[in-house]
Design an enzyme around this catalytic site. Structure first.
Site, PDB file in Angstrom:
ATOM      1  N   TRP A   1      -5.884   1.930  11.170  1.00 24.24           N
ATOM      2  CA  TRP A   1      -5.203   1.593   9.863  1.00 24.24           C
ATOM      3  C   TRP A   1      -3.759   1.865  10.329  1.00 24.24           C
ATOM      4  O   TRP A   1      -3.445   3.148  10.738  1.00 24.24           O
ATOM      5  CB  TRP A   1      -5.717   2.556   8.779  1.00 24.24           C
ATOM      6  CG  TRP A   1      -4.997   2.814   7.464  1.00 24.24           C
ATOM      7  CD1 TRP A   1      -4.767   1.793   6.612  1.00 24.24           C
ATOM      8  CD2 TRP A   1      -4.749   3.688   6.709  1.00 24.24           C
ATOM      9  NE1 TRP A   1      -4.160   2.283   5.498  1.00 24.24           N
ATOM     10  CE2 TRP A   1      -4.271   3.458   5.515  1.00 24.24           C
ATOM     11  CE3 TRP A   1      -4.754   5.306   7.120  1.00 24.24           C
ATOM     12  CZ2 TRP A   1      -3.555   4.534   4.673  1.00 24.24           C
ATOM     13  CZ3 TRP A   1      -4.182   6.073   6.398  1.00 24.24           C
ATOM     14  CH2 TRP A   1      -3.573   5.703   4.990  1.00 24.24           C
TER      15      TRP A   1
ATOM     16  N   ASP B   1     -11.576  10.880   8.830  1.00 22.95           N
ATOM     17  CA  ASP B   1     -10.929  10.297   7.806  1.00 22.95           C
ATOM     18  C   ASP B   1     -12.292   9.461   7.362  1.00 22.95           C
ATOM     19  O   ASP B   1     -12.646   8.433   7.675  1.00 22.95           O
ATOM     20  CB  ASP B   1      -9.888   9.280   8.172  1.00 22.95           C
ATOM     21  CG  ASP B   1      -9.198   8.686   6.903  1.00 22.95           C
ATOM     22  OD1 ASP B   1      -9.584   8.877   5.898  1.00 22.95           O
ATOM     23  OD2 ASP B   1      -8.283   7.889   7.360  1.00 22.95           O
TER      24      ASP B   1
ATOM     25  N   LYS C   1     -11.672   3.287  -2.680  1.00 22.72           N
ATOM     26  CA  LYS C   1     -12.624   2.019  -2.800  1.00 22.72           C
ATOM     27  C   LYS C   1     -13.889   2.369  -3.517  1.00 22.72           C
ATOM     28  O   LYS C   1     -14.111   1.596  -4.196  1.00 22.72           O
ATOM     29  CB  LYS C   1     -12.696   1.971  -1.387  1.00 22.72           C
ATOM     30  CG  LYS C   1     -11.567   1.620  -0.163  1.00 22.72           C
ATOM     31  CD  LYS C   1     -10.727   0.439  -0.771  1.00 22.72           C
ATOM     32  CE  LYS C   1      -9.420   0.283  -0.076  1.00 22.72           C
ATOM     33  NZ  LYS C   1      -8.412   1.021   0.054  1.00 22.72           N
TER      34      LYS C   1
END
Length: 392
Positions: free
Chosen positions: A128, A208, A243
């Site tokens: 990311w 993460d 999400k």
């Protein structure tokens, strides 16, 4: 003074959004923006969240500050899903704070690691983009290693070597599941090998977990994280609800510290709260409060999990259809069927990506990342045909 500033490089994804919006073609496909979409191309608010918001509007008596820790009912309500229902606090070794999205959680995790003496962070690439940007901004040295192999599987040998070679002052930043941007996750056996290596390593694990529930399920997607935490003495965890609760613009996340001993947590969390105070003072409340209400109500929790399951099933169906296409020109799509979450990467050069856009109205990131949820039963055949055209 301000005239010394040079223009920052434009955000490529935002530029792509503008190009897509300006394209008049009715059959255009957006695979760039990283949000879930239904088969009708919508990104709806979860019904469970809608009901929680309705209750929140009627019951919330104040908008007063909560403090830099945020909504602790939200933070603690997530813990059974993250760390396991049997012992969510891991014997009193876990505490957390609310953050503005997963980005805020990563920022706090890395900044706290730096304050504790970390000077270098090992990061599998590609990753990311904000991971590298946060490390550069602090600043901390970033040591990249290859996350994936050419066959579309995780490069476990690379991460294991990094962990074994780590020195004091090193951290390793790992995606807990549904890797962004590749969709390539470590297998359960690989996670256990990573956990064992970390147990014997000087490296501090930073995990993460931004897409829990979008791979195989809430429990399954926490397997790697929990394997690591069962093996190591301490770790830092960044969590996002963007999400799996559909709360993108509400910025809902959490940071957790796993300490060697519970007696260390007051010092650790006071430092985390201080960093939060300096960065954003107080996190936004609305989205986290809605999540808390969902998790406090058995019926709303069941409804949320059902909605999440529908999302996951749809993405699995898209992946299965792509994998069934097999070899398309020079591309082999088979591996996409075993990858997870919103994203995968296609090995296309910039010229072919530009041809997809100009000739077929298909918009995707210049890196080759595609958003699986941008594909529907109505446009999958077009997408596969376009790939055959540009990769033939």
């Amino acid at each position: 003074m301000l005239e010394r500033l040079n223009p920052a490089a434009p955000d490529a994804l935002l530029a792509l959004i503008k190009l897509y919006a300006a394209d008049p073609r009715g059959d255009k496909i957006d695979l760039g923006v990283g949000v879930y979409r239904t088969d009708e191309g919508e990104t709806p608010v979860f019904a469970a969240i809608k009901e929680a918001e309705r209750r929140l509007v009627t019951s919330q008596a104040s908008k007063s500050y909560l403090g830099p820790e945020g909504d602790m009912g939200f933070v603690e309500g997530l813990m059974p899903y993250v760390f396991g229902k049997d012992d969510p606090s891991m014997g009193g070794r876990v505490q957390g704070i609310q953050t503005p999205g997963g980005t805020g959680a990563v920022r706090i995790a890395v900044a706290l690691a730096k304050a504790a003496g970390i000077t270098r962070v090992h990061l599998g690439v590609p990753s990311w983009p904000n991971h590298a940007q946060i490390l550069a901004d602090l600043p901390l040295e970033m040591a990249p290693f290859d996350h994936a192999c050419a066959d579309g599987t995780a490069n476990a040998d690379a991460v294991l070597q990094v962990i074994r070679d780590a020195r004091a002052g090193d951290a390793v930043l790992l995606h807990g599941c549904c890797h962004n941007p590749t969709g390539i996750d470590y297998t359960p056996d690989q996670w256990h090998a990573i956990a064992a290596a970390l147990a014997a390593s000087a490296a501090l694990p930073i995990i993460d977990l931004a897409y829990q529930g979008l791979g195989f399920g809430m429990e399954e997607d926490a397997h790697g994280l929990r394997a690591v935490l069962a093996a190591v003495r301490e770790a830092l965890v960044a969590y996002s609800c963007d999400k799996n609760f559909g709360l993108y613009r509400d910025r809902v996340g959490a940071f957790y510290a796993v300490a060697q001993d519970g007696s260390q947590l007051p010092a650790i969390m006071s430092n985390a709260a201080g960093l939060a105070r300096a960065n954003w003072s107080m996190p936004p409340d609305h989205g986290a409060a809605a999540v808390r209400l969902v998790l406090e109500d058995e019926a709303l929790t069941a409804q949320w999990l059902d909605e999440l399951g529908t999302m996951r099933c749809r993405m699995r169906q898209v992946r299965a259809r792509l994998a069934a296409a097999g070899r398309v020109g020079t591309l082999d799509l088979t591996a996409l069927g075993s990858q997870n979450g919103l994203f995968s990467m296609l090995p296309l050069d910039k010229d072919r990506i530009a041809r997809l856009r100009s000739d077929h109205a298909i918009y995707m990131a210049g890196s080759g990342r595609i958003n699986i949820a941008g594909l529907t039963q109505g446009n999958l055949d077009k997408f596969i045909g376009a790939l055959a055209d540009v990769a033939g």
